[in-house]
Design a protein around this motif. Sequence first.
Motif, PDB file in Angstrom:
ATOM      1  N   LEU A  63     -21.237 -15.397 -15.784  1.00  0.00           N
ATOM      2  CA  LEU A  63     -20.254 -14.568 -15.537  1.00  0.00           C
ATOM      3  C   LEU A  63     -19.166 -14.886 -14.661  1.00  0.00           C
ATOM      4  O   LEU A  63     -18.019 -14.661 -15.038  1.00  0.00           O
ATOM      5  CB  LEU A  63     -20.803 -13.152 -15.129  1.00  0.00           C
ATOM      6  N   ARG A  64     -19.570 -15.281 -13.569  1.00  0.00           N
ATOM      7  CA  ARG A  64     -18.749 -15.754 -12.416  1.00  0.00           C
ATOM      8  C   ARG A  64     -19.203 -16.988 -11.690  1.00  0.00           C
ATOM      9  O   ARG A  64     -20.648 -16.625 -11.507  1.00  0.00           O
ATOM     10  CB  ARG A  64     -18.249 -14.657 -11.823  1.00  0.00           C
ATOM     11  N   PRO A  65     -18.751 -18.216 -11.701  1.00  0.00           N
ATOM     12  CA  PRO A  65     -19.392 -19.263 -10.883  1.00  0.00           C
ATOM     13  C   PRO A  65     -19.592 -18.757  -9.341  1.00  0.00           C
ATOM     14  O   PRO A  65     -18.491 -18.324  -8.915  1.00  0.00           O
ATOM     15  CB  PRO A  65     -18.525 -20.483 -11.365  1.00  0.00           C
ATOM     16  N   GLY A 101     -24.448 -33.759  -2.361  1.00  0.00           N
ATOM     17  CA  GLY A 101     -24.415 -32.860  -3.523  1.00  0.00           C
ATOM     18  C   GLY A 101     -25.098 -31.590  -3.440  1.00  0.00           C
ATOM     19  O   GLY A 101     -25.210 -30.792  -4.514  1.00  0.00           O
ATOM     20  N   THR A 102     -25.479 -31.233  -2.392  1.00  0.00           N
ATOM     21  CA  THR A 102     -26.481 -29.897  -1.966  1.00  0.00           C
ATOM     22  C   THR A 102     -25.607 -28.801  -1.516  1.00  0.00           C
ATOM     23  O   THR A 102     -24.520 -29.160  -0.802  1.00  0.00           O
ATOM     24  CB  THR A 102     -27.811 -30.146  -1.225  1.00  0.00           C
ATOM     25  N   VAL A 103     -25.667 -27.581  -2.265  1.00  0.00           N
ATOM     26  CA  VAL A 103     -24.672 -26.449  -1.982  1.00  0.00           C
ATOM     27  C   VAL A 103     -25.170 -26.206  -0.409  1.00  0.00           C
ATOM     28  O   VAL A 103     -26.452 -25.800  -0.082  1.00  0.00           O
ATOM     29  CB  VAL A 103     -25.053 -25.209  -2.673  1.00  0.00           C
ATOM     30  N   ALA A 104     -24.234 -26.105   0.545  1.00  0.00           N
ATOM     31  CA  ALA A 104     -24.740 -25.883   1.873  1.00  0.00           C
ATOM     32  C   ALA A 104     -24.146 -24.643   2.333  1.00  0.00           C
ATOM     33  O   ALA A 104     -24.531 -23.931   3.313  1.00  0.00           O
ATOM     34  CB  ALA A 104     -23.982 -27.053   2.712  1.00  0.00           C
ATOM     35  N   GLN A 105     -22.880 -23.993   1.587  1.00  0.00           N
ATOM     36  CA  GLN A 105     -22.658 -22.608   2.050  1.00  0.00           C
ATOM     37  C   GLN A 105     -21.965 -22.053   0.693  1.00  0.00           C
ATOM     38  O   GLN A 105     -21.401 -22.777  -0.191  1.00  0.00           O
ATOM     39  CB  GLN A 105     -21.380 -22.918   2.910  1.00  0.00           C
ATOM     40  N   VAL A 106     -22.364 -20.559   0.742  1.00  0.00           N
ATOM     41  CA  VAL A 106     -22.025 -19.872  -0.419  1.00  0.00           C
ATOM     42  C   VAL A 106     -20.580 -18.939   0.000  1.00  0.00           C
ATOM     43  O   VAL A 106     -20.783 -18.124   0.697  1.00  0.00           O
ATOM     44  CB  VAL A 106     -23.138 -19.000  -1.015  1.00  0.00           C
ATOM     45  N   VAL A 107     -19.708 -19.098  -0.511  1.00  0.00           N
ATOM     46  CA  VAL A 107     -18.341 -18.473  -0.074  1.00  0.00           C
ATOM     47  C   VAL A 107     -18.394 -17.015  -0.821  1.00  0.00           C
ATOM     48  O   VAL A 107     -18.161 -16.129  -0.337  1.00  0.00           O
ATOM     49  CB  VAL A 107     -17.277 -19.089  -0.339  1.00  0.00           C
ATOM     50  N   GLU A 108     -18.646 -17.361  -2.158  1.00  0.00           N
ATOM     51  CA  GLU A 108     -18.827 -15.898  -3.068  1.00  0.00           C
ATOM     52  C   GLU A 108     -19.837 -16.313  -3.916  1.00  0.00           C
ATOM     53  O   GLU A 108     -19.933 -17.342  -4.774  1.00  0.00           O
ATOM     54  CB  GLU A 108     -17.283 -15.853  -3.700  1.00  0.00           C
ATOM     55  N   PRO A 109     -20.752 -15.037  -4.041  1.00  0.00           N
ATOM     56  CA  PRO A 109     -21.799 -15.741  -4.907  1.00  0.00           C
ATOM     57  C   PRO A 109     -21.435 -15.392  -6.683  1.00  0.00           C
ATOM     58  O   PRO A 109     -20.337 -14.795  -6.892  1.00  0.00           O
ATOM     59  CB  PRO A 109     -22.790 -14.205  -4.675  1.00  0.00           C
ATOM     60  N   GLY A 110     -22.185 -16.133  -7.305  1.00  0.00           N
ATOM     61  CA  GLY A 110     -21.983 -16.280  -8.687  1.00  0.00           C
ATOM     62  C   GLY A 110     -22.687 -15.238  -9.455  1.00  0.00           C
ATOM     63  O   GLY A 110     -23.998 -15.123  -8.812  1.00  0.00           O
TER      64      GLY A 110
END
Length: 192
Positions: free
Chosen positions: A178-180, A161-170
């Motif tokens: 504003l944007r997830p 359940g840990t964020v391993a990769q960010v495709v688009e910043p929120g």
Amino acid sequence: MSDDKKTETTPPDQIPPQADEAEAPAETAAEAGSELEALRAEAASLKDKLLRTLADMENMRRRTEKEVADAKVYGVANFAREMLTFADNLRRAVESVPPAAREALDQSVVTLIEGVELTERDFLSRLGRFGVKRIEAQGQRFDPNQHEALFEIPDESVPNGTVAQVVEPGYLIGERVLRPAKVGVARGGPKG
């Protein structure tokens, strides 16, 4: 002194009794008492209406103050949301040239890339003045309120359940999303 001076006397059976005079004020007192009670009830009703109106006005004042404060903070939300694409494109432009390839490029191209990076930093700082800030998602626990999971990544080295990769910043504006952030979430590791 004869009949000329007759005194007029009223026969006793024609004299009105004084008891009737005593009853009239008693009825008036009863009427006045009931009228006083009616006035008191009306005054209580009017006082209740006044207090309710004052409470409604106070609630409206508070609601208006909150709406004005929200408008100040969140009024630029639609504009800021549209500008996030611009920030994304600046980041993509910088990332399109890997750091190792920069050394082989002409100095003018390197200067151009540095200018784009500077423009990106300046743009993000200007958004920050209006309360817009980036969501730091990498390595954080997945939060459905701030992150949008696009896929799962099998990775046993990090908690599940840990964020391993960010495709688009929120981004957040104030306390609102504003944007997830669009992310890939790790699975298979220990439960976090």
